[in-house]
Design an enzyme around this catalytic site. Structure first.
Site, PDB file in Angstrom:
ATOM      1  N   CYS A 229       0.809  -1.229   0.000  1.00  0.00           N
ATOM      2  CA  CYS A 229       0.000   0.000   0.000  1.00  0.00           C
ATOM      3  C   CYS A 229       0.840   1.277   0.000  1.00  0.00           C
ATOM      4  O   CYS A 229       0.663   2.158  -0.843  1.00  0.00           O
ATOM      5  CB  CYS A 229      -0.986  -0.016   1.161  1.00  0.00           C
ATOM      6  SG  CYS A 229      -0.254   0.105   2.808  1.00  0.00           S
ATOM      7  N   HIS A 276      -2.879   1.325   6.613  1.00  0.00           N
ATOM      8  CA  HIS A 276      -3.138   1.216   5.174  1.00  0.00           C
ATOM      9  C   HIS A 276      -3.284   2.619   4.599  1.00  0.00           C
ATOM     10  O   HIS A 276      -3.765   3.541   5.280  1.00  0.00           O
ATOM     11  CB  HIS A 276      -4.414   0.402   4.922  1.00  0.00           C
ATOM     12  CG  HIS A 276      -4.617   0.018   3.493  1.00  0.00           C
ATOM     13  ND1 HIS A 276      -3.867  -0.959   2.876  1.00  0.00           N
ATOM     14  CD2 HIS A 276      -5.481   0.488   2.540  1.00  0.00           C
ATOM     15  CE1 HIS A 276      -4.264  -1.099   1.619  1.00  0.00           C
ATOM     16  NE2 HIS A 276      -5.243  -0.222   1.389  1.00  0.00           N
ATOM     17  N   HIS A 288      -5.476   1.685  -4.742  1.00  0.00           N
ATOM     18  CA  HIS A 288      -4.634   1.173  -3.664  1.00  0.00           C
ATOM     19  C   HIS A 288      -4.186  -0.252  -3.960  1.00  0.00           C
ATOM     20  O   HIS A 288      -4.754  -0.940  -4.820  1.00  0.00           O
ATOM     21  CB  HIS A 288      -5.387   1.221  -2.324  1.00  0.00           C
ATOM     22  CG  HIS A 288      -6.533   0.273  -2.225  1.00  0.00           C
ATOM     23  ND1 HIS A 288      -6.681  -0.640  -1.205  1.00  0.00           N
ATOM     24  CD2 HIS A 288      -7.628   0.091  -3.042  1.00  0.00           C
ATOM     25  CE1 HIS A 288      -7.801  -1.324  -1.367  1.00  0.00           C
ATOM     26  NE2 HIS A 288      -8.386  -0.910  -2.474  1.00  0.00           N
TER      27      HIS A 288
END
Length: 313
Positions: A229, A276, A288
């Site tokens: 991420c 994240h 993402h």
């Protein structure tokens, strides 16, 4: 009921109920929940690993800088010490060879020479003292940095051990997922739609993210063959000429914090207590790198509850 009748009933039940029925295989939805839970736990470990890796790189860079400054300083120190030695010899020799001259006359000239030599020697000694003090400080810095690196190495080993355990658990779950779905991973495809036009460096980052769609999730990777991420957001903004650390929490500390209403394409959206991060591309969507077994994709900004929003400075 007679004993013979009871035995016959028991045999009938045993035949009707297959062995292992009490521990039936988990359903597809149960497997998915387990995989998602383990993936979320592993992603936190990955982000912790990324943070440690960033800190280690910074420490190594600082150590290199100290070593670079220390080497020429030590040479200057040696040269200065040699100069003072020469001065001392000259002063001693001048004093002995000029004894007769001092007795016969013009003692003022000799005293003046000795005074000048003494002053020069003191000046040189001051320089040496300064060098020595700096060298001692740099040596102390090196020792401190060595201690920090040792601590980080120990942390890296611990994180690696945790990562291996969770990956081993994931391997088992992926085997079960393969049994349920026929594949342990989801294949991703590149984006074929129209990329929105965004001006400036944010536009470069957004375009990069769209072109990365379909690239597999790879832990601790920042491209081009895989991303995690924070590796994806790092790579997107690196393409735009901006530097971000490879860790979601550290990126949060780097960006300017903004409100939801201020969100623009190119901004970062943080989730899972900074575990994240995604790149906002406008229209209520983010791009993402989701998790293990998946690929970079386009999702709703509210795919999870956002932790906060940030703008790259």
């Amino acid at each position: 009921m007679s004993l013979r009748a009871l035995v016959l009933v028991a045999l009938a039940v045993a035949i009707a109920v297959p062995a292992g029925a009490a521990s039936a295989a988990p359903s597809a939805s149960e497997l998915t929940k387990k995989i998602n839970k383990s993936s979320a736990e592993l992603e936190k470990v990955v982000e912790a690993y990324n943070k440690l890796n960033e800190q280690t790189k910074a420490t190594k860079k600082e150590a290199g800088s100290v070593a670079f400054r220390l080497a020429p300083l030590e040479k200057k120190l040696d040269d200065a010490q040699a100069d003072v030695g020469d001065i001392a010899v000259a002063a001693y020799t001048s004093g002995r060879l000029s004894t007769a001259t001092a007795l016969l006359g013009d003692s003022d000239t000799l005293l003046s020479r000795m005074s000048a030599l003494d002053s020069l020697a003191r000046e040189r000694q001051t320089t040496i003292d300064t060098f020595r003090s700096t060298r001692d400080q740099l040596s102390a810095d090196q020792e401190r940095l060595a201690t920090v690196r040792a601590q980080q190495d120990a942390q890296a080993k611990e994180l690696n051990a945790r990562k291996k355990k969770i990956e081993a658990d994931l391997d088992k779950l992926y085997d079960l997922r393969k049994q349920a779905y026929g594949s342990s991973t989801s294949s991703g495809s590149s984006y074929s739609g129209k990329i929105p036009s965004v001006s400036g460096k944010a536009g470069v980052a957004v375009t990069f993210a769209y072109n990365a769609i379909g690239t597999p999730y790879v832990w601790a990777a920042d491209g081009p063959d895989g991303y995690d991420c924070s590796g994806l957001t790092l790579a997107a903004w690196r393409a735009a000429g901006k530097s971000l650390p490879h860790n979601a929490a550290m990126q949060w500390d780097t960006v300017a914090h903004i409100s939801r209403s201020e969100l623009k394409a190119g901004d970062l959206v943080f989730y899972e207590d900074l575990g994240h991060v995604a790149l906002y591309v406008g229209g209520g969507q983010v791009i993402h790198a989701p998790t293990f077994g998946e690929s970079v994709k386009l999702s709703s900004v509210d795919m999870m509850s956002p932790y906060g929003y940030g703008r790259v400075r």
